[in-house]
Design an enzyme around this catalytic site. Structure first.
Site, PDB file in Angstrom:
ATOM      1  CG  HIS A  20      -2.754  -0.605   0.883  1.00 18.39           C
ATOM      2  ND1 HIS A  20      -3.542  -0.379   0.541  1.00 18.39           N
ATOM      3  CD2 HIS A  20      -2.687  -1.844   1.340  1.00 18.39           C
ATOM      4  CE1 HIS A  20      -4.144  -1.395   0.243  1.00 18.39           C
ATOM      5  NE2 HIS A  20      -3.515  -2.113   0.939  1.00 18.39           N
TER       6      HIS A  20
ATOM      7  CG  ASP B 242      -7.073  -3.255   1.843  1.00 23.11           C
ATOM      8  OD1 ASP B 242      -6.463  -3.941   0.878  1.00 23.11           O
ATOM      9  OD2 ASP B 242      -6.803  -2.979   2.623  1.00 23.11           O
TER      10      ASP B 242
ATOM     11  CD  GLU C 251      -4.709  -9.529   2.926  1.00 29.10           C
ATOM     12  OE1 GLU C 251      -4.754  -8.038   2.030  1.00 29.10           O
ATOM     13  OE2 GLU C 251      -3.958  -9.524   3.910  1.00 29.10           O
TER      14      GLU C 251
ATOM     15  CG  HIS D 115      -3.861  -6.943  -1.339  1.00 29.70           C
ATOM     16  ND1 HIS D 115      -3.569  -5.503  -0.015  1.00 29.70           N
ATOM     17  CD2 HIS D 115      -3.697  -6.755  -2.301  1.00 29.70           C
ATOM     18  CE1 HIS D 115      -2.584  -5.297  -0.480  1.00 29.70           C
ATOM     19  NE2 HIS D 115      -2.474  -5.829  -1.757  1.00 29.70           N
TER      20      HIS D 115
END
Length: 239
Positions: A135, A142, A204, A207
């Protein structure tokens, strides 16, 4: 332990961070980590690299074709390194409380055991330019889905959840109709993002990235004969 994607070389292309276009894409307001006390030092979390933004627009177009009126809902995008560290510390404290350890000082062994769980969801806030958190490159997002009525779509698990439910295909083999609906929603999100060139984190459902180390590592797993390197490194190094 160094995650395998963090060994991928980076040659930054120098693209700037730009604001996410709000004409078709929705944002979580106010920003979730800002609410928790994270200090962005005047920077917005809702910025991405120029090429990533262009791909995000293509993902929204694909989603609109598959589900008219639906929108991508951005939960979080760019994170300065200090915000990444804040969220690791915050999650560690929450996990400590959840495990009944109170707020006392942890032993080195206890801290390491908890951090292993924290790092299942949160990338290590490394200051090393060779291993930036995804990030912090401006190339990771996200996000979830918003339906045509403006309601957040139930994906069967929360973003940042420390749980097996975070695995993208957690509900894939369930006989329960509701669970299958969760899986269909996750698949819809993944299809829209992959159609634009993004690749999803293997652990995830929320993500996605394009051009960072994780993306390059995932791409190379699929295309071993035409490997790539990362084109986005830590943004702080460009400022």
């Amino acid at each position: 332990m160094l995650k395998p994607y963090r060994t991928v070389p980076i040659q930054d292309c120098g693209e700037p961070l730009l604001p996410i276009d709000l004409s078709t894409i929705a944002l979580t307001d106010p920003p979730p980590y800002l609410q928790l006390g994270a200090d962005y030092q005047g920077q917005s979390p809702y910025v991405l690299r120029q090429g990533v933004l262009q791909a995000l627009a293509r993902a929204q177009t694909h989603l609109s074709q598959q589900a008219p009126g639906w929108k991508l809902l951005i939960f979080d995008a760019y994170r300065p390194l200090a915000v990444q560290q804040f969220m690791v510390d915050y999650t560690l404290a929450q996990l400590q409380q959840a495990k009944g350890l109170g707020s006392r000082a942890l032993s080195p062994q206890e801290r390491q055991q908890l951090l292993q769980e924290v790092y299942q969801v949160w990338a290590m806030p490394s200051p090393d330019s060779a291993t930036p958190p995804p990030h912090s490159t401006g190339a990771a997002i996200d996000l979830t889905l918003m339906d045509a009525q403006g309601q957040i779509v139930d994906m069967g698990g929360d973003i940042d959840e420390l749980s097996p439910r975070s695995l993208p295909d957690y509900y894939a083999n369930s006989p329960d109709p509701q669970a299958l609906a969760y899986q269909q929603h996750r698949n819809l999100l993944n299809q829209a993002m992959e159609a634009a060139g993004f690749l999803r984190h293997p652990e995830e459902w929320w993500h996605f990235s394009l051009g960072d180390q994780l993306w390059a590592w995932l791409y190379n797993q699929r295309h071993p004969q035409s490997s790539v390197i990362a084109r986005y490194g830590r943004v702080a190094e460009l400022l």
